[in-house]
Design a protein around this motif. Structure first.
Motif, PDB file in Angstrom:
ATOM      1  N   GLY A  13     -43.023  27.145 -37.695  1.00 55.70           N
ATOM      2  CA  GLY A  13     -43.943  28.087 -37.044  1.00 55.70           C
ATOM      3  C   GLY A  13     -44.662  28.963 -38.048  1.00 55.70           C
ATOM      4  N   GLY A  14     -43.929  29.451 -39.037  1.00 52.71           N
ATOM      5  CA  GLY A  14     -44.474  30.391 -40.001  1.00 52.71           C
ATOM      6  C   GLY A  14     -45.504  29.806 -40.939  1.00 52.71           C
ATOM      7  N   TYR A  15     -45.181  28.695 -41.577  1.00 53.83           N
ATOM      8  CA  TYR A  15     -46.126  28.168 -42.560  1.00 53.83           C
ATOM      9  C   TYR A  15     -47.396  27.629 -41.905  1.00 53.83           C
ATOM     10  CZ  TYR A  15     -45.003  23.100 -42.216  1.00 53.83           C
ATOM     11  OH  TYR A  15     -44.848  21.804 -41.808  1.00 53.83           O
ATOM     12  N   VAL A  16     -47.278  27.081 -40.716  1.00 50.31           N
ATOM     13  CA  VAL A  16     -48.461  26.579 -40.009  1.00 50.31           C
ATOM     14  C   VAL A  16     -49.374  27.745 -39.622  1.00 50.31           C
ATOM     15  CG1 VAL A  16     -49.265  25.390 -37.921  1.00 50.31           C
ATOM     16  CG2 VAL A  16     -47.320  24.483 -39.204  1.00 50.31           C
ATOM     17  N   ALA A  17     -48.781  28.832 -39.128  1.00 50.85           N
ATOM     18  CA  ALA A  17     -49.564  30.013 -38.762  1.00 50.85           C
ATOM     19  C   ALA A  17     -50.256  30.596 -39.991  1.00 50.85           C
ATOM     20  CB  ALA A  17     -48.671  31.061 -38.104  1.00 50.85           C
ATOM     21  N   ALA A  18     -49.535  30.654 -41.102  1.00 47.74           N
ATOM     22  CA  ALA A  18     -50.097  31.205 -42.336  1.00 47.74           C
ATOM     23  C   ALA A  18     -51.273  30.369 -42.829  1.00 47.74           C
ATOM     24  CB  ALA A  18     -49.015  31.289 -43.411  1.00 47.74           C
ATOM     25  N   ILE A  19     -51.113  29.067 -42.815  1.00 45.46           N
ATOM     26  CA  ILE A  19     -52.186  28.185 -43.286  1.00 45.46           C
ATOM     27  C   ILE A  19     -53.416  28.311 -42.389  1.00 45.46           C
ATOM     28  CG2 ILE A  19     -52.873  25.760 -43.533  1.00 45.46           C
ATOM     29  CD1 ILE A  19     -49.965  25.253 -44.550  1.00 45.46           C
ATOM     30  N   ARG A  20     -53.211  28.304 -41.087  1.00 46.97           N
ATOM     31  CA  ARG A  20     -54.356  28.401 -40.170  1.00 46.97           C
ATOM     32  C   ARG A  20     -55.075  29.737 -40.339  1.00 46.97           C
ATOM     33  NH1 ARG A  20     -58.617  26.397 -38.775  1.00 46.97           N
ATOM     34  NH2 ARG A  20     -59.307  26.732 -36.650  1.00 46.97           N
ATOM     35  N   ALA A  21     -54.328  30.817 -40.489  1.00 47.39           N
ATOM     36  CA  ALA A  21     -54.936  32.131 -40.677  1.00 47.39           C
ATOM     37  C   ALA A  21     -55.759  32.155 -41.966  1.00 47.39           C
ATOM     38  CB  ALA A  21     -53.865  33.211 -40.700  1.00 47.39           C
ATOM     39  N   SER A  22     -55.231  31.559 -43.018  1.00 46.91           N
ATOM     40  CA  SER A  22     -55.971  31.494 -44.283  1.00 46.91           C
ATOM     41  C   SER A  22     -57.248  30.672 -44.135  1.00 46.91           C
ATOM     42  CB  SER A  22     -55.078  30.899 -45.376  1.00 46.91           C
ATOM     43  OG  SER A  22     -55.783  30.818 -46.591  1.00 46.91           O
ATOM     44  N   GLN A  23     -57.148  29.571 -43.410  1.00 46.56           N
ATOM     45  CA  GLN A  23     -58.332  28.731 -43.177  1.00 46.56           C
ATOM     46  C   GLN A  23     -59.406  29.479 -42.403  1.00 46.56           C
ATOM     47  OE1 GLN A  23     -56.418  25.418 -41.210  1.00 46.56           O
ATOM     48  NE2 GLN A  23     -56.122  24.293 -43.119  1.00 46.56           N
ATOM     49  N   LEU A  24     -58.982  30.451 -41.593  1.00 51.34           N
ATOM     50  CA  LEU A  24     -59.928  31.262 -40.823  1.00 51.34           C
ATOM     51  C   LEU A  24     -60.436  32.462 -41.612  1.00 51.34           C
ATOM     52  CD1 LEU A  24     -58.156  31.105 -37.352  1.00 51.34           C
ATOM     53  CD2 LEU A  24     -60.290  29.957 -38.026  1.00 51.34           C
ATOM     54  N   GLY A  25     -60.044  32.547 -42.885  1.00 55.31           N
ATOM     55  CA  GLY A  25     -60.589  33.575 -43.754  1.00 55.31           C
ATOM     56  C   GLY A  25     -59.719  34.799 -43.981  1.00 55.31           C
ATOM     57  N   LEU A  26     -58.499  34.812 -43.475  1.00 55.44           N
ATOM     58  CA  LEU A  26     -57.640  35.974 -43.665  1.00 55.44           C
ATOM     59  C   LEU A  26     -56.907  35.911 -45.009  1.00 55.44           C
ATOM     60  CD1 LEU A  26     -55.991  36.348 -40.125  1.00 55.44           C
ATOM     61  CD2 LEU A  26     -58.047  37.455 -41.004  1.00 55.44           C
ATOM     62  N   ASN A  27     -56.625  37.080 -45.562  1.00 59.31           N
ATOM     63  CA  ASN A  27     -55.813  37.209 -46.764  1.00 59.31           C
ATOM     64  C   ASN A  27     -54.354  37.242 -46.298  1.00 59.31           C
ATOM     65  OD1 ASN A  27     -54.817  37.773 -49.306  1.00 59.31           O
ATOM     66  ND2 ASN A  27     -55.323  39.942 -49.208  1.00 59.31           N
ATOM     67  N   VAL A  28     -53.577  36.209 -46.661  1.00 63.30           N
ATOM     68  CA  VAL A  28     -52.266  35.981 -46.054  1.00 63.30           C
ATOM     69  C   VAL A  28     -51.157  35.958 -47.099  1.00 63.30           C
ATOM     70  CG1 VAL A  28     -50.912  34.392 -44.617  1.00 63.30           C
ATOM     71  CG2 VAL A  28     -53.375  34.602 -44.256  1.00 63.30           C
ATOM     72  N   ALA A  29     -50.009  36.510 -46.705  1.00 65.82           N
ATOM     73  CA  ALA A  29     -48.779  36.389 -47.493  1.00 65.82           C
ATOM     74  C   ALA A  29     -47.665  35.892 -46.577  1.00 65.82           C
ATOM     75  CB  ALA A  29     -48.386  37.735 -48.098  1.00 65.82           C
ATOM     76  N   VAL A  30     -46.729  35.152 -47.170  1.00 70.49           N
ATOM     77  CA  VAL A  30     -45.544  34.676 -46.468  1.00 70.49           C
ATOM     78  C   VAL A  30     -44.327  35.251 -47.174  1.00 70.49           C
ATOM     79  CG1 VAL A  30     -44.103  32.647 -45.999  1.00 70.49           C
ATOM     80  CG2 VAL A  30     -46.555  32.538 -45.608  1.00 70.49           C
ATOM     81  N   VAL A  31     -43.412  35.816 -46.400  1.00 70.86           N
ATOM     82  CA  VAL A  31     -42.148  36.318 -46.933  1.00 70.86           C
ATOM     83  C   VAL A  31     -41.066  35.309 -46.573  1.00 70.86           C
ATOM     84  CG1 VAL A  31     -40.444  38.179 -46.859  1.00 70.86           C
ATOM     85  CG2 VAL A  31     -42.889  38.717 -46.669  1.00 70.86           C
ATOM     86  N   GLU A  32     -40.322  34.854 -47.579  1.00 69.95           N
ATOM     87  CA  GLU A  32     -39.256  33.873 -47.344  1.00 69.95           C
ATOM     88  C   GLU A  32     -38.063  34.223 -48.209  1.00 69.95           C
ATOM     89  OE1 GLU A  32     -36.789  31.494 -46.096  1.00 69.95           O
ATOM     90  OE2 GLU A  32     -38.734  31.150 -45.140  1.00 69.95           O
TER      91      GLU A  32
END
Length: 165
Positions: A13-32
């Protein structure tokens, strides 16, 4: 640093959401806190499927003659190699997620993420150091772990006691 989106958890769920948000132009970070890909990819679903595939191939080999094939010598499993293959599959897939996050310019912040404010995630690194990261939006995609429910233990005892009579 401030982001448009922080995703806590890098499972399916997390990595897919992060990738899609980045593709839509957002500046994204993932905490793992552990390996990219979460429990499913690293310890649950994917390694289990890899182990099951090895068992299936073993079963096919035992019945090779049914498929018109001849196997010379005894067919036997090497459990160390079976487990090593399973771990290798998981590591390769986790590496694939790392590649996708990098390709999509997503920052990976290693550590345990904790929501500490309306728009703030506190990350505790493995060495115990803490850092705060702000974002306009935060997604908690921490997945799930199994838990023992005490009521089921009581029910099991009651059912097993009933079965004895």
């Amino acid at each position: 640093m401030s982001y448009d989106l922080i995703v806590v958890g890098s499972g399916p769920g997390g990595y897919v959401a992060a990738i899609r948000a980045s593709q839509l132009g957002l500046n994204v970070a993932v905490v793992e806190r552990a390996e990219l890909g979460g429990i499913c990819l690293n310890w649950g679903c994917i390694p289990t499927k890899s182990l099951l595939k090895s068992a299936q191939v073993f079963e096919y080999m035992k019945h090779a003659g049914d498929y018109g094939l001849t196997v010379e010598g005894e067919v036997k499993p090497d459990f160390e190699k079976v487990v090593a293959r399973s771990r290798g599959v998981a590591e390769k897939m986790s590496g694939g997620i790392q590649y996708l996050l990098k390709k999509n310019k997503i920052e990976v912040i290693n550590g345990f993420g904790k929501l500490v404010g309306n728009k703030t995630v506190e990350v505790t690194a493995e060495d115990g150091t803490k850092s705060n990261h702000e974002a306009k939006h935060i997604i908690l995609a921490t997945g799930a772990r199994s838990a023992n429910c005490q009521i089921f233990h009581r029910m099991e005892k009651t059912l097993s006691d009933t079965a004895k009579h």
